[in-house]
Design a protein around this motif. Sequence first.
Motif, PDB file in Angstrom:
ATOM      1  N   LYS A  71      -0.689  -2.076   8.232  1.00  0.00           N
ATOM      2  CA  LYS A  71      -1.970  -2.796   8.273  1.00  0.00           C
ATOM      3  C   LYS A  71      -2.296  -3.274   9.679  1.00  0.00           C
ATOM      4  O   LYS A  71      -1.423  -3.749  10.412  1.00  0.00           O
ATOM      5  CB  LYS A  71      -1.922  -3.998   7.323  1.00  0.00           C
ATOM      6  CG  LYS A  71      -3.195  -4.855   7.364  1.00  0.00           C
ATOM      7  CD  LYS A  71      -3.199  -5.913   6.271  1.00  0.00           C
ATOM      8  CE  LYS A  71      -2.149  -6.984   6.483  1.00  0.00           C
ATOM      9  NZ  LYS A  71      -2.269  -8.084   5.502  1.00  0.00           N
ATOM     10  N   GLY A 127      -0.057  -3.677   0.183  1.00  0.00           N
ATOM     11  CA  GLY A 127      -0.814  -2.573   0.756  1.00  0.00           C
ATOM     12  C   GLY A 127      -1.665  -1.846  -0.276  1.00  0.00           C
ATOM     13  O   GLY A 127      -2.827  -1.533  -0.025  1.00  0.00           O
ATOM     14  N   ARG A 184      -4.632  -6.059  11.551  1.00  0.00           N
ATOM     15  CA  ARG A 184      -5.438  -7.274  11.396  1.00  0.00           C
ATOM     16  C   ARG A 184      -6.009  -7.651  12.760  1.00  0.00           C
ATOM     17  O   ARG A 184      -5.286  -7.787  13.730  1.00  0.00           O
ATOM     18  CB  ARG A 184      -4.599  -8.436  10.845  1.00  0.00           C
ATOM     19  CG  ARG A 184      -4.142  -8.246   9.415  1.00  0.00           C
ATOM     20  CD  ARG A 184      -3.467  -9.507   8.878  1.00  0.00           C
ATOM     21  NE  ARG A 184      -2.259  -9.836   9.626  1.00  0.00           N
ATOM     22  CZ  ARG A 184      -2.084 -10.967  10.303  1.00  0.00           C
ATOM     23  NH1 ARG A 184      -3.063 -11.861  10.392  1.00  0.00           N
ATOM     24  NH2 ARG A 184      -0.952 -11.204  10.928  1.00  0.00           N
ATOM     25  N   GLU A 238      -4.762  -4.086  -0.975  1.00  0.00           N
ATOM     26  CA  GLU A 238      -5.718  -4.266   0.123  1.00  0.00           C
ATOM     27  C   GLU A 238      -6.439  -2.975   0.495  1.00  0.00           C
ATOM     28  O   GLU A 238      -7.633  -2.988   0.818  1.00  0.00           O
ATOM     29  CB  GLU A 238      -4.999  -4.815   1.354  1.00  0.00           C
ATOM     30  CG  GLU A 238      -4.511  -6.241   1.208  1.00  0.00           C
ATOM     31  CD  GLU A 238      -3.847  -6.757   2.473  1.00  0.00           C
ATOM     32  OE1 GLU A 238      -3.833  -7.989   2.658  1.00  0.00           O
ATOM     33  OE2 GLU A 238      -3.340  -5.939   3.264  1.00  0.00           O
ATOM     34  N   ILE A 239      -5.748  -1.851   0.444  1.00  0.00           N
ATOM     35  CA  ILE A 239      -6.329  -0.609   0.924  1.00  0.00           C
ATOM     36  C   ILE A 239      -7.442  -0.086   0.020  1.00  0.00           C
ATOM     37  O   ILE A 239      -8.265   0.731   0.432  1.00  0.00           O
ATOM     38  CB  ILE A 239      -5.229   0.466   1.094  1.00  0.00           C
ATOM     39  CG1 ILE A 239      -5.685   1.547   2.078  1.00  0.00           C
ATOM     40  CG2 ILE A 239      -4.841   1.052  -0.252  1.00  0.00           C
ATOM     41  CD1 ILE A 239      -4.584   2.504   2.472  1.00  0.00           C
ATOM     42  N   TYR A 260      -9.355   3.678   6.520  1.00  0.00           N
ATOM     43  CA  TYR A 260      -7.938   4.011   6.428  1.00  0.00           C
ATOM     44  C   TYR A 260      -7.730   5.494   6.736  1.00  0.00           C
ATOM     45  O   TYR A 260      -8.677   6.287   6.714  1.00  0.00           O
ATOM     46  CB  TYR A 260      -7.380   3.696   5.043  1.00  0.00           C
ATOM     47  CG  TYR A 260      -7.645   4.769   4.001  1.00  0.00           C
ATOM     48  CD1 TYR A 260      -6.684   5.746   3.719  1.00  0.00           C
ATOM     49  CD2 TYR A 260      -8.850   4.818   3.300  1.00  0.00           C
ATOM     50  CE1 TYR A 260      -6.920   6.735   2.764  1.00  0.00           C
ATOM     51  CE2 TYR A 260      -9.092   5.800   2.348  1.00  0.00           C
ATOM     52  CZ  TYR A 260      -8.135   6.753   2.088  1.00  0.00           C
ATOM     53  OH  TYR A 260      -8.375   7.737   1.163  1.00  0.00           O
ATOM     54  N   TYR A 278       2.890   1.437   3.968  1.00  0.00           N
ATOM     55  CA  TYR A 278       1.582   0.865   4.270  1.00  0.00           C
ATOM     56  C   TYR A 278       1.650   0.097   5.590  1.00  0.00           C
ATOM     57  O   TYR A 278       2.448  -0.841   5.730  1.00  0.00           O
ATOM     58  CB  TYR A 278       1.130  -0.083   3.161  1.00  0.00           C
ATOM     59  CG  TYR A 278       0.824   0.596   1.843  1.00  0.00           C
ATOM     60  CD1 TYR A 278      -0.463   1.014   1.537  1.00  0.00           C
ATOM     61  CD2 TYR A 278       1.842   0.825   0.912  1.00  0.00           C
ATOM     62  CE1 TYR A 278      -0.737   1.644   0.328  1.00  0.00           C
ATOM     63  CE2 TYR A 278       1.573   1.459  -0.300  1.00  0.00           C
ATOM     64  CZ  TYR A 278       0.280   1.858  -0.582  1.00  0.00           C
ATOM     65  OH  TYR A 278       0.010   2.477  -1.765  1.00  0.00           O
TER      66      TYR A 278
END
Length: 213
Positions: A111, A131, A113, A134-135, A74, A109
Amino acid sequence: MKKIKIALAVVVALFISGCGSKIPFKAQEPLADAALVYVYVIESKGDIESASYQSYSIRINGKRVGERLKAGEYTTLDIKPNPAKLSATKDQIVEKSLDLDLKAGETYYLKIRDNLERGAFAFEQVSKDVGAKEITTTGVAGTMIEDIDNTLTELVGTGKTQESQVVETRKTAAPAPTPVSKVDELEKAYKLKEKGALSDEEFNTLKSQIISK
């Protein structure tokens, strides 16, 4: 042949994971005059061989920022509170973009994929709840400990006001310095922040400088 390729991919993945570790995710507070944007890539559940080579460059209004992102990484961006176009480009070929109306003091956030149908990927804004959860499984984008970069030798803070803090990094001419990776630099900066030597704003400024090298 396919079994050999899979075996080689596993060996490469194990080698990479054994070379070092990334700084785990650390939540931050947005600056009063900026929007805090997290961009992260969730771990791929597809072909391990292809996933090990996939990377993404991030752009704001067409200008590239920060490190290239790979699966499980990230980056954070402090962006002026204005409408902005953020894009993710896979392997410098395929680009997906998002138009955001960023607000000061807010957290966003974004993302990525990958390994969708026919090798496609998605670049999407997710809710803060999704977010933030998951982060936490990702680490700071950048090189492993063994990768050579610059040596953080001195921190200089100026303008001791709440509105403005300036942090600079300098390199000395010490003979045969031991190279330090971006991960080490970020760890040092974080330890200084924990000890109270750096304010949150100074730490965020220094972190952005280190990541953008």
